[in-house]
Design a protein around this motif. Structure first.
Motif, PDB file in Angstrom:
ATOM      1  N   TYR A  51       0.859  -1.187   0.000  1.00  0.00           N
ATOM      2  CA  TYR A  51       0.000   0.000   0.000  1.00  0.00           C
ATOM      3  C   TYR A  51       0.892   1.232   0.000  1.00  0.00           C
ATOM      4  O   TYR A  51       1.795   1.366   0.826  1.00  0.00           O
ATOM      5  N   ASP A  52       0.646   2.139  -0.957  1.00  0.00           N
ATOM      6  CA  ASP A  52       1.516   3.310  -1.115  1.00  0.00           C
ATOM      7  C   ASP A  52       0.908   4.596  -0.571  1.00  0.00           C
ATOM      8  O   ASP A  52       1.396   5.694  -0.851  1.00  0.00           O
ATOM      9  N   GLY A  53      -0.162   4.467   0.205  1.00  0.00           N
ATOM     10  CA  GLY A  53      -0.846   5.639   0.743  1.00  0.00           C
ATOM     11  C   GLY A  53      -2.051   6.043  -0.080  1.00  0.00           C
ATOM     12  O   GLY A  53      -2.902   6.803   0.395  1.00  0.00           O
ATOM     13  N   HIS A  54      -2.129   5.534  -1.300  1.00  0.00           N
ATOM     14  CA  HIS A  54      -3.274   5.821  -2.182  1.00  0.00           C
ATOM     15  C   HIS A  54      -3.884   4.536  -2.733  1.00  0.00           C
ATOM     16  O   HIS A  54      -5.100   4.377  -2.755  1.00  0.00           O
ATOM     17  N   ASP A  55      -3.029   3.629  -3.187  1.00  0.00           N
ATOM     18  CA  ASP A  55      -3.498   2.423  -3.867  1.00  0.00           C
ATOM     19  C   ASP A  55      -2.836   1.180  -3.291  1.00  0.00           C
ATOM     20  O   ASP A  55      -1.704   1.223  -2.789  1.00  0.00           O
ATOM     21  N   PHE A  56      -3.561   0.060  -3.413  1.00  0.00           N
ATOM     22  CA  PHE A  56      -3.016  -1.248  -3.063  1.00  0.00           C
ATOM     23  C   PHE A  56      -2.477  -1.910  -4.335  1.00  0.00           C
ATOM     24  O   PHE A  56      -3.058  -1.767  -5.414  1.00  0.00           O
ATOM     25  N   HIS A  57      -1.387  -2.634  -4.192  1.00  0.00           N
ATOM     26  CA  HIS A  57      -0.760  -3.328  -5.323  1.00  0.00           C
ATOM     27  C   HIS A  57      -0.504  -4.768  -4.917  1.00  0.00           C
ATOM     28  O   HIS A  57       0.013  -5.030  -3.823  1.00  0.00           O
ATOM     29  N   THR A  58      -0.846  -5.711  -5.775  1.00  0.00           N
ATOM     30  CA  THR A  58      -0.737  -7.129  -5.430  1.00  0.00           C
ATOM     31  C   THR A  58      -0.086  -7.915  -6.550  1.00  0.00           C
ATOM     32  O   THR A  58      -0.349  -7.681  -7.734  1.00  0.00           O
ATOM     33  N   HIS A  59       0.786  -8.837  -6.166  1.00  0.00           N
ATOM     34  CA  HIS A  59       1.296  -9.837  -7.102  1.00  0.00           C
ATOM     35  C   HIS A  59       1.212 -11.190  -6.410  1.00  0.00           C
ATOM     36  O   HIS A  59       1.729 -11.377  -5.317  1.00  0.00           O
ATOM     37  N   GLN A  81       5.287   1.851   1.609  1.00  0.00           N
ATOM     38  CA  GLN A  81       6.021   1.582   2.850  1.00  0.00           C
ATOM     39  C   GLN A  81       5.338   0.538   3.732  1.00  0.00           C
ATOM     40  O   GLN A  81       5.808   0.242   4.824  1.00  0.00           O
ATOM     41  N   ILE A  82       4.243  -0.012   3.247  1.00  0.00           N
ATOM     42  CA  ILE A  82       3.502  -1.035   3.987  1.00  0.00           C
ATOM     43  C   ILE A  82       3.273  -2.215   3.051  1.00  0.00           C
ATOM     44  O   ILE A  82       2.858  -2.033   1.899  1.00  0.00           O
ATOM     45  N   MET A 178      -4.106  -5.403   6.225  1.00  0.00           N
ATOM     46  CA  MET A 178      -3.763  -4.037   5.834  1.00  0.00           C
ATOM     47  C   MET A 178      -5.013  -3.300   5.390  1.00  0.00           C
ATOM     48  O   MET A 178      -5.830  -3.844   4.643  1.00  0.00           O
ATOM     49  N   THR A 179      -5.145  -2.062   5.861  1.00  0.00           N
ATOM     50  CA  THR A 179      -6.209  -1.158   5.435  1.00  0.00           C
ATOM     51  C   THR A 179      -5.575   0.213   5.205  1.00  0.00           C
ATOM     52  O   THR A 179      -4.414   0.430   5.569  1.00  0.00           O
ATOM     53  N   PRO A 180      -6.306   1.165   4.632  1.00  0.00           N
ATOM     54  CA  PRO A 180      -5.743   2.517   4.501  1.00  0.00           C
ATOM     55  C   PRO A 180      -5.362   3.135   5.850  1.00  0.00           C
ATOM     56  O   PRO A 180      -4.546   4.062   5.889  1.00  0.00           O
ATOM     57  N   GLU A 181      -5.936   2.628   6.948  1.00  0.00           N
ATOM     58  CA  GLU A 181      -5.635   3.172   8.267  1.00  0.00           C
ATOM     59  C   GLU A 181      -4.360   2.594   8.872  1.00  0.00           C
ATOM     60  O   GLU A 181      -3.822   3.159   9.830  1.00  0.00           O
ATOM     61  N   GLY A 182      -3.887   1.455   8.357  1.00  0.00           N
ATOM     62  CA  GLY A 182      -2.686   0.859   8.927  1.00  0.00           C
ATOM     63  C   GLY A 182      -2.680  -0.646   8.830  1.00  0.00           C
ATOM     64  O   GLY A 182      -3.303  -1.241   7.948  1.00  0.00           O
TER      65      GLY A 182
END
Length: 486
Positions: A51-59, A81-82, A178-182
């Motif tokens: 998670y980059d603070g805006h979007d989630f990325h998955t592989h 950073q998460i 993981m969520t946008p909150e942490g």
């Protein structure tokens, strides 16, 4: 496709390992390293979500971490950073990509990614209820049940929704969410599956085992406690919540027997030291007049060292393992399939010929492995072959995140020890007792109190209700009754 590692295939397999990083540039790269260290916990598939603070990325991909997450383009696409990751050995759901974790969903509160080690013993009942209420499942994994329970909860905040979901599930779980909150890390109230917390600089790390912290250079802080939720919303905003009524923990005792890497620390105990002590207890309980103590590689090595030191019988590497054979190999025909055993393990013939040997292994499941090993020793010229097992007989299935054959296929559920010895063609066979196993932990087992660990695979003493299993048994019994009546 058949494995070239047949001596490892007749084992109980842990479902998975999980690893999470909060607050580090290139968090996904650290997660990939952590998953490498946990590869032994799941070798069918791996995944990372960031998670980059805006979007989630998955592989996500089937196969090992290496080859899937050692590419710059893959790690570069997992920005932020998460990040959290998962290695999988399927116990519920098939190995299709849709079941590979972390699972991700868009909820009303935002993105939600979850990595799960364990197994929910009431997932099928919950799934049926959720589907009736309109939920549409995208996988056959029990983990997705948690996502739908969170999504349909009537509580207001995400944390309350999450706790509401966990209070509806049974069984074993260690989770990284993981969520946008942490990030949230938690364990079930009994702590059946492991989870530890560490620190790397200013970053917070969660992992299934301490060895994964070692690999990334992180400092071990403590275990996530049974029934605890650790919520990380910032490097200075870390809180602990205990929403469940306290109960006596029952962590899985098989972590010490086989699942954990020997260089891990579990519940402040060295796994390697415990395994050596199990071997010493085995030598006390089941001595034998022999010339050599030989481990079944690699999992039998620490117990074999303990057995040799206690008994005074020399320890030798009588089975040599090749570490350069791929996991799978096309084996057309029985003859080539049999030869495939020797691609991975081969008897040290010059050492074994004419000797009375004691073979040390961690467990017997179906018995096919032990049969092949004893045969290997006979063919190498061993005068006698005695087998000693560094766990009690595995007589019961596990429903908490371990890939156990159905009980009818467990050798110890069908035969007594003399019968098992005859089946594997050994001169003698013995297992460490359940009391000896607890002595190795430094916790003598008392008959008047509940044990300190989950040992259900040996004793049948399951620490939770087994809703799905009980309902399946009831349906089977009804079908048998209907067949007899008809």
């Amino acid at each position: 496709m058949l494995t070239t590692n047949p001596l490892d295939d007749d084992k109980l397999h842990e479902e998975c390992g999980i690893f999470g990083v909060y607050g580090s540039d290139g968090a996904a790269a650290l997660v990939a390293l952590g998953l490498h260290a946990l590869q032994h916990r799941g070798q069918e598939a791996a995944g990372i979500t960031s998670y980059d603070g805006h979007d989630f990325h998955t592989h996500r991909a089937t196969g090992h971490v290496a080859g899937n997450f050692d590419r710059d383009d893959v790690i570069g696409s997992l920005r932020g950073q998460i990040a959290c990751g998962h290695v999988r050995y399927a116990t519920t759901g098939d190995t299709a990509l849709r079941n590979v974790q972390p699972l991700y969903a868009e909820l009303a509160s935002g993105g939600f990614a979850i990595a799960h080690n364990g197994n929910l013993s009431n997932a099928m009942r919950l799934r049926r209820d959720l589907v009736r209420r309109g939920s549409i499942f995208q996988s056959t994994s029990d983990t997705e049940t948690i996502i739908h329970l969170v999504a349909t909860s009537s509580y207001r905040t995400f944390v309350d929704k999450f706790i509401d979901a966990l209070k509806q599930v049974e069984g074993a779980y260690s989770l990284i969410v993981m969520t946008p909150e942490g990030m949230i890390a938690c364990r079930d109230p009994l702590g059946i599956r492991p989870l530890v917390m560490g620190k790397l600089g200013e970053s917070i790390i969660f992992a299934s085992e301490t060895v994964a912290l070692d690999v990334v250079g992180a400092e071990f802080i403590r275990s996530v406690e049974p029934g605890e939720l650790v919520i990380v919303k910032g490097l200075e905003d870390i809180t602990s919540h205990r929403p469940f009524a306290p109960v006596a923990p029952r962590p899985c005792i098989f972590e010490y027997v086989y699942f954990s890497r020997p260089d891990s620390i579990s519940e402040e105990r060295s796994v390697y030291s415990v395994r050596k002590e199990i071997g010493a207890q085995l030598a006390i309980e089941a001595p034998v007049d022999a010339d050599l103590v030989i481990p079944v590689p690699d999992s039998g090595v620490p117990a074999a060292i303990g057995y040799a030191q206690q008994s005074g019988i020399p320890f030798e590497l009588g089975i040599i393992r090749s570490h350069y054979v791929g996991r799978t190999f096309i084996q057309p025909g029985d003859k080539v399939r049999h030869l495939g055993v020797k691609l991975k393990h081969n008897a040290n013939r010059a050492l074994i010929k004419g000797k009375r040997v004691v073979l040390i292994d961690d467990s017997i499941v179906r018995g096919t492995t032990s049969l092949k090993i004893v045969q290997m020793m006979r063919e190498a010229g061993a005068a006698e072959v005695h087998m000693r097992i560094a766990s009690p007989p595995t007589r019961h299935s596990c429903f908490y995140g371990v890939d156990t054959p159905e009980r009818a296929k467990l050798l110890a559920a069908k035969l007594d020890v003399p019968g098992m010895s005859e089946f594997i063609h050994a001169d003698s066979l013995a297992f460490v007792s359940i009391d000896g196993l607890y002595k190795a932990l430094g916790e003598p087992r008392r008959a008047d109190i509940r044990p300190s660990h989950c040992d259900a695979c040996f004793t049948g003493d399951y620490p939770t209700t087994l809703t799905d299993q009980d309902e399946a048994v009831s349906i089977d019994q009804f079908a048998m009754l209907a067949e007899r009546v008809g």
